[in-house]
Design a protein around this motif. Structure first.
Motif, mmCIF file in Angstrom:
data_model
loop_
_atom_site.group_PDB
_atom_site.id
_atom_site.type_symbol
_atom_site.label_atom_id
_atom_site.label_comp_id
_atom_site.label_asym_id
_atom_site.label_seq_id
_atom_site.Cartn_x
_atom_site.Cartn_y
_atom_site.Cartn_z
ATOM 1 N N ARG A 15 12.083 -6.269 -90.143
ATOM 2 C CA ARG A 15 11.201 -6.567 -89.016
ATOM 3 C C ARG A 15 11.098 -5.370 -88.070
ATOM 4 N NH1 ARG A 15 12.001 -11.406 -88.631
ATOM 5 N NH2 ARG A 15 14.070 -11.425 -87.730
ATOM 6 N N ILE A 16 12.214 -4.684 -87.863
ATOM 7 C CA ILE A 16 12.218 -3.544 -86.945
ATOM 8 C C ILE A 16 11.488 -2.347 -87.550
ATOM 9 C CG2 ILE A 16 13.724 -1.836 -85.832
ATOM 10 C CD1 ILE A 16 15.765 -4.192 -85.516
ATOM 11 N N ARG A 17 11.744 -2.052 -88.822
ATOM 12 C CA ARG A 17 11.135 -0.886 -89.467
ATOM 13 C C ARG A 17 9.793 -1.195 -90.097
ATOM 14 N NH1 ARG A 17 11.145 3.582 -88.279
ATOM 15 N NH2 ARG A 17 10.901 4.366 -90.365
ATOM 16 N N GLY A 18 9.427 -2.462 -90.186
ATOM 17 C CA GLY A 18 8.120 -2.841 -90.715
ATOM 18 C C GLY A 18 7.924 -2.423 -92.157
ATOM 19 N N VAL A 19 6.739 -1.900 -92.460
ATOM 20 C CA VAL A 19 6.379 -1.552 -93.837
ATOM 21 C C VAL A 19 7.139 -0.341 -94.350
ATOM 22 C CG1 VAL A 19 4.078 -2.554 -93.645
ATOM 23 C CG2 VAL A 19 4.434 -0.147 -93.088
ATOM 24 N N HIS A 20 7.880 0.331 -93.481
ATOM 25 C CA HIS A 20 8.591 1.539 -93.882
ATOM 26 C C HIS A 20 9.906 1.249 -94.598
ATOM 27 C CE1 HIS A 20 5.726 3.724 -91.477
ATOM 28 N NE2 HIS A 20 6.007 2.945 -90.453
ATOM 29 N N LEU A 21 10.263 -0.015 -94.746
ATOM 30 C CA LEU A 21 11.561 -0.371 -95.313
ATOM 31 C C LEU A 21 11.390 -1.470 -96.354
ATOM 32 C CD1 LEU A 21 14.655 -0.037 -95.113
ATOM 33 C CD2 LEU A 21 14.625 -1.770 -93.337
ATOM 34 N N SER A 22 11.967 -1.261 -97.536
ATOM 35 C CA SER A 22 11.899 -2.279 -98.588
ATOM 36 C C SER A 22 13.058 -3.262 -98.443
ATOM 37 C CB SER A 22 11.970 -1.620 -99.968
ATOM 38 O OG SER A 22 13.274 -1.133 -100.222
ATOM 39 N N ASP A 23 12.862 -4.444 -99.005
ATOM 40 C CA ASP A 23 13.919 -5.463 -98.980
ATOM 41 C C ASP A 23 15.173 -4.966 -99.696
ATOM 42 O OD1 ASP A 23 12.340 -7.244 -97.596
ATOM 43 O OD2 ASP A 23 11.652 -8.291 -99.393
ATOM 44 N N GLU A 24 14.989 -4.234 -100.794
ATOM 45 C CA GLU A 24 16.140 -3.732 -101.553
ATOM 46 C C GLU A 24 16.978 -2.779 -100.713
ATOM 47 O OE1 GLU A 24 13.553 -2.155 -104.306
ATOM 48 O OE2 GLU A 24 13.179 -4.063 -105.273
ATOM 49 N N ASP A 25 16.324 -1.887 -99.970
ATOM 50 C CA ASP A 25 17.057 -0.960 -99.116
ATOM 51 C C ASP A 25 17.790 -1.700 -98.002
ATOM 52 O OD1 ASP A 25 16.383 1.299 -100.547
ATOM 53 O OD2 ASP A 25 14.680 1.802 -99.269
ATOM 54 N N ALA A 26 17.144 -2.710 -97.446
ATOM 55 C CA ALA A 26 17.752 -3.470 -96.339
ATOM 56 C C ALA A 26 18.949 -4.283 -96.806
ATOM 57 C CB ALA A 26 16.712 -4.375 -95.694
ATOM 58 N N LEU A 27 19.008 -4.618 -98.071
ATOM 59 C CA LEU A 27 20.125 -5.385 -98.612
ATOM 60 C C LEU A 27 21.264 -4.494 -99.118
ATOM 61 C CD1 LEU A 27 18.221 -8.201 -100.507
ATOM 62 C CD2 LEU A 27 19.839 -8.512 -98.629
#
Length: 118
Positions: A15-27
């Motif tokens: 939510r903070i990084r928006g489209v610049h971040l994938s779900d895989e990276d966030a996990l």
């Protein structure tokens, strides 16, 4: 159904990084917030506010600056939300049966009461 802590952390980061971040990276717990996920100071402050809103716990400035990886953030939240030393559990606000973390009662309940003699 309540999402797991890693899923909630990933949702906040996305939510903070928006489209610049994938779900895989966030996990990925080994991803570094600044170097890999490209968080800047404003993103980190947004993260601190989001944590306070979502979990009802405050991340201090020193704690925020000490966060390096997604795993560090998860560990900090786990420690703050499930503080077993205080003897109480924590349920995030807005969920059914929400509970507040409370400090343990003093051994002598009157130890904090000041009595004046007249």
């Amino acid at each position: 159904m309540i999402a797991s802590l890693p899923d909630q952390v990933a949702a906040m980061l996305c939510r903070i990084r928006g489209v610049h971040l994938s779900d895989e990276d966030a996990l990925d717990r080994d991803k570094r917030l600044v170097r890999d996920l490209h968080f800047d100071q404003i993103d980190l402050m947004s993260l601190a506010l989001e944590v306070e809103d979502r979990f009802g716990v405050r991340i201090g400035d020193e704690e925020l600056l000490s966060l390096v990886t997604v795993g560090d953030l998860r560990a900090l939240l786990f420690d703050k939300c499930f503080d077993v030393s205080a003897g109480a559990s924590f349920t995030p606000p807005g969920t059914a049966g929400a509970a507040l973390r409370v400090a343990p009662a003093p051994a002598d309940p009157l130890s904090c009461v000041s009595m004046e003699r007249g």
